[in-house]
Design an enzyme around this catalytic site. Structure first.
Site: not given
Length: 219
Positions: A121, A139
């Site tokens: 991420k 997220d």
């Protein structure tokens, strides 16, 4: 609505709400963004934005960062949590960026994910927001909303990212992931959620999610 119509509804609604899209983490270049994103793991952007100025005042580039000890870095970033792991990561990746990449943040998933304390991420955020390379960092907000909107099964963030990339046009990924994050915070949070204000979920949401919401409101 077909799935394609739902996707278009999401895109159009988000463009109306967020014609200009602020980047949540304060930074001035790829290096400071990388450090800010790394620090944001299991913390809030607000908290990180309070602490990064203190760190960047001492070191806003890898050369100055390695002049500090891991303990000095840790002392500054303690309020964001997980400081032992994050301070080691910041110090370690700064060394690698100098030794291997002439002080420049690399521009590939493979190189970024090989850096200490940098996961998929974090790499995706840096590629997207620092270099404009199409990526779809997922997220907690995006993971929650893709499930609520019935656009992903919510099993894990890897699946959610695959579904998002499959459904949304590549040219929109970099804007869309930020728009969804802002929408999740403002209109479709995990706690204190008000479905009446959440136009997207209200219009295209997963029936089971909406039914559960209505049950809790009645009880």
């Amino acid at each position: 609505m077909t799935k394609q119509e739902k996707v278009e509804f999401v895109i159009n609604t988000l463009n109306e709400l967020y014609p200009t899209i602020p980047v949540p983490l304060d930074h001035k270049d790829p290096y400071t963004l990388l450090i800010a994103v790394l620090m944001s793991a299991q913390s809030t952007d607000v908290r990180v934005n309070q602490i990064t100025p203190l760190l960047f005042e001492r070191a806003d580039n890898p050369y100055d960062m390695i002049k500090m000890s891991v303990d000095e870095i840790r002392e500054i970033i303690k309020p964001v949590g997980l400081s032992p792991m994050k301070s080691k990561g910041i110090h370690g990746l700064s060394h690698i960026i100098i030794d291997k990449y002439n002080g420049e943040v690399p521009k590939t998933y493979e190189a970024l994910e090989a850096l200490p304390a940098v996961g998929h991420k974090t790499a995706a955020v840096v590629l997207s927001q620092a270099f404009g390379i199409p990526a779809f960092p997922v997220d907690t907000h995006i993971h929650r909303l893709m499930y609520r909107w019935n656009l992903s099964n919510g099993k894990n963030v890897i699946q959610t990212e695959k579904d998002a990339k499959r459904l949304f046009p590549k040219a929109l990924w970099n804007d869309l992931h930020l728009q969804i994050i802002w929408y999740g915070r403002e209109y479709s949070p995990a706690r204190g959620w008000d479905l009446d204000k959440d136009i997207i979920t209200k219009t295209i949401g997963r029936k089971a999610v909406i039914n559960d919401y209505l049950k809790t409101k009645k009880s």
